[in-house]
Write an enzyme that holds these catalytic residues in place. Structure first.
Site, PDB file in Angstrom:
ATOM      1  N   THR A 124      61.640 -27.000  68.227  1.00 28.66           N
ATOM      2  CA  THR A 124      61.749 -26.273  66.967  1.00 28.66           C
ATOM      3  C   THR A 124      63.209 -26.192  66.533  1.00 28.66           C
ATOM      4  O   THR A 124      63.535 -26.348  65.360  1.00 28.66           O
ATOM      5  CB  THR A 124      61.131 -24.866  67.105  1.00 28.66           C
ATOM      6  OG1 THR A 124      59.777 -25.014  67.539  1.00 28.66           O
ATOM      7  CG2 THR A 124      61.164 -24.110  65.797  1.00 28.66           C
ATOM      8  N   ASP A 151      55.758 -28.838  62.690  1.00 27.86           N
ATOM      9  CA  ASP A 151      55.947 -28.297  64.043  1.00 27.86           C
ATOM     10  C   ASP A 151      54.573 -28.083  64.674  1.00 27.86           C
ATOM     11  O   ASP A 151      53.575 -27.951  63.962  1.00 27.86           O
ATOM     12  CB  ASP A 151      56.722 -26.967  63.958  1.00 27.86           C
ATOM     13  CG  ASP A 151      57.347 -26.578  65.298  1.00 27.86           C
ATOM     14  OD1 ASP A 151      57.142 -27.307  66.294  1.00 27.86           O
ATOM     15  OD2 ASP A 151      58.044 -25.547  65.350  1.00 27.86           O
ATOM     16  N   GLN A 165      50.357 -28.011  75.215  1.00 23.93           N
ATOM     17  CA  GLN A 165      50.176 -26.727  74.532  1.00 23.93           C
ATOM     18  C   GLN A 165      49.123 -26.813  73.437  1.00 23.93           C
ATOM     19  O   GLN A 165      49.104 -25.998  72.511  1.00 23.93           O
ATOM     20  CB  GLN A 165      51.501 -26.246  73.941  1.00 23.93           C
ATOM     21  CG  GLN A 165      52.554 -25.960  75.000  1.00 23.93           C
ATOM     22  CD  GLN A 165      53.827 -25.397  74.387  1.00 23.93           C
ATOM     23  OE1 GLN A 165      53.839 -24.293  73.866  1.00 23.93           O
ATOM     24  NE2 GLN A 165      54.892 -26.172  74.446  1.00 23.93           N
ATOM     25  N   ARG A 208      56.455 -18.613  77.723  1.00 25.13           N
ATOM     26  CA  ARG A 208      57.087 -17.763  76.706  1.00 25.13           C
ATOM     27  C   ARG A 208      58.224 -16.951  77.305  1.00 25.13           C
ATOM     28  O   ARG A 208      59.050 -16.394  76.594  1.00 25.13           O
ATOM     29  CB  ARG A 208      56.075 -16.778  76.077  1.00 25.13           C
ATOM     30  CG  ARG A 208      54.902 -17.375  75.314  1.00 25.13           C
ATOM     31  CD  ARG A 208      55.308 -18.406  74.330  1.00 25.13           C
ATOM     32  NE  ARG A 208      55.185 -19.746  74.894  1.00 25.13           N
ATOM     33  CZ  ARG A 208      55.779 -20.814  74.381  1.00 25.13           C
ATOM     34  NH1 ARG A 208      56.549 -20.696  73.326  1.00 25.13           N
ATOM     35  NH2 ARG A 208      55.641 -21.994  74.942  1.00 25.13           N
TER      36      ARG A 208
HETATM   37  P1  ATP Z   1      57.886 -24.461  72.372  1.00 22.19           P
HETATM   38  O1  ATP Z   1      57.296 -25.646  73.024  1.00 22.19           O
HETATM   39  O2  ATP Z   1      57.579 -23.205  73.105  1.00 22.19           O
HETATM   40  O3  ATP Z   1      57.610 -24.394  70.911  1.00 22.19           O
HETATM   41  P2  ATP Z   1      60.473 -25.565  71.703  1.00 22.19           P
HETATM   42  O4  ATP Z   1      60.530 -26.884  72.353  1.00 22.19           O
HETATM   43  O5  ATP Z   1      60.192 -25.512  70.272  1.00 22.19           O
HETATM   44  O6  ATP Z   1      59.486 -24.608  72.528  1.00 22.19           O
HETATM   45  P3  ATP Z   1      62.774 -23.966  71.052  1.00 22.19           P
HETATM   46  O7  ATP Z   1      62.045 -22.705  70.733  1.00 22.19           O
HETATM   47  O8  ATP Z   1      63.310 -24.770  69.940  1.00 22.19           O
HETATM   48  O9  ATP Z   1      61.864 -24.866  71.999  1.00 22.19           O
HETATM   49  O10 ATP Z   1      63.948 -23.670  72.061  1.00 22.19           O
HETATM   50  C1  ATP Z   1      63.776 -22.890  73.225  1.00 22.19           C
HETATM   51  C2  ATP Z   1      65.028 -22.086  73.514  1.00 22.19           C
HETATM   52  O11 ATP Z   1      66.057 -22.950  73.973  1.00 22.19           O
HETATM   53  C3  ATP Z   1      65.575 -21.395  72.297  1.00 22.19           C
HETATM   54  O12 ATP Z   1      66.074 -20.132  72.679  1.00 22.19           O
HETATM   55  C4  ATP Z   1      66.684 -22.313  71.834  1.00 22.19           C
HETATM   56  O13 ATP Z   1      67.667 -21.626  71.109  1.00 22.19           O
HETATM   57  C5  ATP Z   1      67.231 -22.839  73.163  1.00 22.19           C
HETATM   58  N1  ATP Z   1      67.855 -24.173  73.063  1.00 22.19           N
HETATM   59  C6  ATP Z   1      67.274 -25.295  72.618  1.00 22.19           C
HETATM   60  N2  ATP Z   1      68.129 -26.335  72.677  1.00 22.19           N
HETATM   61  C7  ATP Z   1      69.292 -25.872  73.176  1.00 22.19           C
HETATM   62  C8  ATP Z   1      70.571 -26.448  73.478  1.00 22.19           C
HETATM   63  N3  ATP Z   1      70.816 -27.730  73.262  1.00 22.19           N
HETATM   64  N4  ATP Z   1      71.512 -25.636  73.986  1.00 22.19           N
HETATM   65  C9  ATP Z   1      71.259 -24.323  74.188  1.00 22.19           C
HETATM   66  N5  ATP Z   1      70.093 -23.727  73.938  1.00 22.19           N
HETATM   67  C10 ATP Z   1      69.104 -24.467  73.432  1.00 22.19           C
HETATM   68 MG    MG Z   2      58.602 -24.659  69.161  1.00 24.40          MG
END
Ligand code: ATP
Ligand code: MG
Length: 664
Positions: free
Chosen positions: A36, A214, A245, A598
């Site tokens: 995301t 998304d 998921q 989560r």
């Molecule tokens: P989900 O599968 O649960 O939807 P996601 O893949 O969308 O997760 P995000 O919610 O975008 O993941 O990111 C998870 C966490 O990791 C967030 O708090 C985000 O700010 C942090 N994060 C993501 N990429 C980085 C990075 N390169 N450096 C530091 N923190 C990061």
């Molecule tokens: Mg996400």
């Protein structure tokens, strides 16, 4: 905005995805890997490259996710630019398209969205009309079948059960006659109008040149078709998701949409993300071992970046009362100055029946909380009434809403008059509102009834005109109107306790506040009503309220919290009873995986020995998913043993205290 600053918060793979702005892009990666975050940055990158914000569309699954994405982009680019983006759910995307183009399908653009109680009321009428008793067919039976068919693109005429088919078909006919769409129609007709009408399709393609989706693993066939229509060559579409998921199979989601993405959009640029930035190694290890038990899956690497961490607590509870109180106590013990805040905590549950106990414990301990994913506010009778008044004010031709308030509060338009009225509107092929003005209809009424009808149409006309003239004062106008018709007095008379009276008054108050907020922001009344109608469906949320989050596992997708409690890990709850009967245990395991992932710092799991159902104590079995966890990272605790130890510790202290007192 310097280029360097935009890329600072991204790793190499994420940057690659952000830079790939043209053509189809697929990001298939595990939980918490920054999917995301990446698409949010990608939108900022598009803007930086000079793409007009009006040409960017991002689709998410819940209103909450849409709000969050808008906020996140807002932090990267100027507020005004972020506001010009279209960030919305599939359903609100369809509302947008249909409000402009539904004319092609023979509806009027001021269609009503029939959801919740209004839709069920209509169904109940039809069930009675077709001679089905309550025991035989419930509104829910019909709705489940109708919804399943619509989402699968199957005709209602082919429903096997004769009675359900008849009711379903006349339900559809009634909706059509009232210029109303239900929740599934939005998607169905949205897709249809884009697919069948080249002009509409081209207009949409011209507007939204860059599209992002998304949580793509949860799209169904209809949503996939819609995307294919909306995104023409050169296919500037970026989808992100995680097949592990995928939790909406029961609603027709097709995980193939993401796993075989290249079949729909050729030669996508594929990016994999393997580093998890959200959870500790402890939490991630537990999650990885559980999901590995699913037999068919697209295997992915998921590595922690935060090593170690506190062990996951698995708590054995004697009963559900104790479980709820333990959650509340534990939260209370960790919140304070310099410690955690209430917003750091979430309690995740599988079924709605688990809510009430948890809410009670929070109230008793005076812990503010917000409930997400379970309906409450918009299901209240007074809220539905007042929304109906507003809907009629906005558009008196909204039959469903008009019929709801025709005699509420009682104004001498009884069921006899209502029947005549309906007949008139059917015969003349007009709206109920139009029929109310028809002299032939009025001539059939007694003098008194006629007076009541004329009075009512006059009142509504005045209200409607006032709303049209002063759209910004809608909140005040609504209050005045409710007073004029003595609505509150009538509503209060039916309350049994003063608590109930307070709650109802508060609910109407909240509605007025929400309406005023919306109109001051410059939204039209119809826009407010649309958003209220969309809020009524699953995953509604009360973002403004602060406190601990109580949330269903389904609604928690995509979100993260410092501390997570996942309660009720028992057979029949998680995995859910239905899944055992229907053989969808793998989907329940994915749901468990979503829940675990989560948590950022601390995860508490619990199961109960007994649970109260219909006032009776029932024995519970621990979930079959528990033994699948990586116990190197789990600490087992037993609540009763723990309490006994504490108690005996206290007794010991007391004993010593007594001894000391004696000696002194
Ligand atoms: P989900 O599968 O649960 O939807 P996601 O893949 O969308 O997760 P995000 O919610 O975008 O993941 O990111 C998870 C966490 O990791 C967030 O708090 C985000 O700010 C942090 N994060 C993501 N990429 C980085 C990075 N390169 N450096 C530091 N923190 C990061
Ligand atoms: Mg996400």
């Amino acid at each position: 905005m310097g280029r360097g600053s935009l890329f600072d918060g991204l790793n190499r793979a994420q940057r690659e995805a952000v830079e790939a702005t043209e053509g189809p892009v697929l990001i298939l990666a595990g939980a918490g890997t920054g999917k995301t975050r990446t698409v949010t940055y990608r939108m900022a990158r598009l803007l930086q490259k000079g793409v007009d914000p009006a040409n960017i569309l991002a689709v998410t699954f819940t209103n909450k996710a849409a709000n969050e994405m808008r906020e996140r982009v807002g932090r990267l680019v100027r507020k005004k630019v972020a506001k010009a983006l279209t960030v919305c759910t599939f359903h609100s995307l369809c509302v947008r398209i249909l409000r402009q183009h539904i004319g092609w399908l023979g509806y009027k653009t001021n269609f009503t969205i029939a959801v919740g109680g209004d839709r069920d009321g209509l169904l109940r009428q039809l069930i009675v009309k077709h001679g089905a008793t309550k025991e035989k067919v419930s509104p829910n039976d019909v709705m489940t079948e109708v919804s399943r068919r619509k989402n699968a693109g199957l005709p209602l005429g082919e429903i096997e059960d004769d009675l359900i088919r008849t009711i379903a078909m006349s339900y559809q006919k009634e909706l059509r006659a009232r210029n109303a769409l239900d929740f599934d129609d939005l998607l169905l007709l949205g897709e249809k109008v884009v697919r069948e009408h080249r002009d509409v399709r081209d207009a949409c393609r011209d507007q939204w040149r860059y599209v992002t989706v998304d949580e793509f693993q949860d799209t169904n066939g209809l949503q996939m078709n819609l995307m294919q229509e909306l995104v023409g060559a050169p296919h500037n579409i970026c989808v992100v998701g995680d097949d592990d998921q995928s939790i909406y199979g029961w609603r027709g989601a097709q995980v193939e949409n993401i796993l075989s993405f290249e079949k729909f959009f050729p030669n996508p640029h594929v990016v994999t993300l393997e580093d998890n930035y959200r959870s500790t190694e402890a939490i991630l290890s537990v999650a990885n071992k559980v999901i590995a038990c699913n037999p068919t899956r697209h295997e992915k690497l998921l590595n922690p970046t935060i090593m170690g961490g506190e062990k996951v607590v698995l708590m054995a509870m004697p009963g559900d009362d104790e479980e709820a109180n333990w959650v509340a106590d534990t939260i209370k013990g960790q919140v304070g100055p310099g410690q955690r805040t209430l917003e750091d905590f979430a309690v995740l549950f599988r079924t709605n029946t688990q809510i009430r106990r948890m809410e009670l414990a929070m109230r008793e301990q005076k812990i503010p909380y917000r409930l997400v994913g379970a309906q409450s506010f918009y299901d209240r009778r007074e809220v539905r009434d007042v929304l109906a008044f507003l809907q009629v004010g906005a558009n008196p031709e909204s039959d469903v809403a008009l019929l709801r308030i025709l005699n509420a509060p009682p104004r001498g338009i009884g069921s006899g008059t209502a029947t005549l009225l309906l007949e008139q509107s059917r015969e003349a092929g007009t709206s109920v509102w139009a029929a109310m003005w028809d002299e032939r209809f009025l001539a059939q009424l007694s003098g008194k009834a006629e007076g009541s009808v004329r009075n009512f149409t006059e009142q509504i006309t005045r209200f409607s005109e006032a709303l049209r003239e002063g759209p910004k004062e809608a909140g005040d106008l609504l209050q005045r109107f409710l007073k004029e018709i003595d609505y509150m007095e009538w509503m209060m008379r039916s309350c049994k306790t003063s608590e109930e009276t307070d709650q109802r008054r508060e609910a109407v108050g909240e509605l007025v506040t929400a309406l005023s907020d919306s109109t001051t922001k410059g939204h039209s009344l119809q826009e407010y009503l649309d958003s209220a109608a969309l809020d009524k469906e699953p995953e509604d949320d009360l973002d403004k309220k602060s406190g601990v989050t109580l949330i269903t596992l389904h609604a928690a997708k995509g979100l993260e919290y410092l501390v997570v409690f996942l309660v009720g890990l028992e057979e029949g709850i998680l995995p859910h009873q239905r899944s055992m009967e229907e053989g969808t245990k793998d989907e329940e395991r994915r749901l468990f995986y979503v829940g675990i992932t989560r948590a950022k710092e601390m995860l508490y799991l619990s199961y109960c020995g007994t649970r109260k159902k219909w006032g009776q104590l029932e024995r519970c079995e621990p979930s079959c998913f528990i033994p699948e966890m990586d116990f190197d990272w789990v600490e087992e605790q037993d609540f009763e043993v723990m309490m006994n130890e504490e108690a005996s510790g206290d007794e010991l202290k007391d004993a010593f205290g007594g001894l000391r007192a004696l000696l002194e």
